[in-house]
Design an enzyme around this catalytic site. Sequence first.
Site, mmCIF file in Angstrom:
data_model
loop_
_atom_site.group_PDB
_atom_site.id
_atom_site.type_symbol
_atom_site.label_atom_id
_atom_site.label_comp_id
_atom_site.label_asym_id
_atom_site.label_seq_id
_atom_site.Cartn_x
_atom_site.Cartn_y
_atom_site.Cartn_z
ATOM 1 N N GLY A 1 38.587 38.226 44.864
ATOM 2 C CA GLY A 1 39.176 38.472 43.549
ATOM 3 C C GLY A 1 39.000 37.323 42.574
ATOM 4 N N GLY A 2 38.265 36.286 42.984
ATOM 5 C CA GLY A 2 38.087 35.113 42.132
ATOM 6 C C GLY A 2 37.515 35.423 40.759
ATOM 7 C CE LYS B 1 30.406 35.787 38.513
ATOM 8 N NZ LYS B 1 30.708 36.828 39.528
ATOM 9 C CG ASP C 1 28.878 39.407 37.127
ATOM 10 O OD1 ASP C 1 28.165 40.399 36.906
ATOM 11 O OD2 ASP C 1 29.560 39.281 38.158
ATOM 12 C CG HIS D 1 26.193 42.716 45.581
ATOM 13 N ND1 HIS D 1 27.172 42.702 44.600
ATOM 14 C CD2 HIS D 1 25.656 41.468 45.590
ATOM 15 C CE1 HIS D 1 27.228 41.502 44.051
ATOM 16 N NE2 HIS D 1 26.318 40.740 44.628
#
Length: 223
Positions: free
Chosen positions: A157-158, A124, A101, A62
Amino acid sequence: MYTLAIISQARKASSKIYAIIPYMGYARQDRQFLSGEVVTMSIVAKMLQAVGAKKVIVVDIHSKTALNHFKIPTVNVSAIPELAKYFKKLKIKKPFVVSPDTGGSSRAKKFASLLNTDFITLKKSRNRNTGKVQIQSSKVDVHGRDLIIIDDIISTGGSIIKATQFLKKQKCKRIFVACTHGLFVGDAERKIKKAGVSKIISTNTIPRSTSKVDMAGVIAKSI
């Protein structure tokens, strides 16, 4: 803990132990975002090194900053080429790639390049206390286009849901979702599809019904 135990035991037979951790979940906490938070990635790195790991191999970590916590060699394997191969087989006509994003902009750019198409990046914001996501982009030109939203991790999943709702308002055609690590916490997969996503594709770093892309061969080559 199980991984640490295996490495510790394996050291009795070999001095060269490679830890292959396709999904390094702790990488999301590679720094202190809020006062009092524990930098979990730092602790995990120290434990892996303490039990004898000589090299760590991950897939699409990540945050690359997370690897700085290691004092041993690390390899971050990319799933983007394999995901691109899969989508080429779907023969989607002139798909438009979307990053949900700015942090994923380089990922979307690479994915779009492999598909020989264009990409856009949405803006975002996320509330660190509540986790609530908001799309700050005002308007994008995707009218009548098939879209592929590409991300590294999908948890609740937001972000994908908000991006899908926003893009649907821009009168796009179909929306596909591609990700490396599909956690799909709770009923996230159902919610994403309900928002308007036609198909979700992930790799098998986390085995799911959406895991259509195998990373075993790519990981093997990195050893």
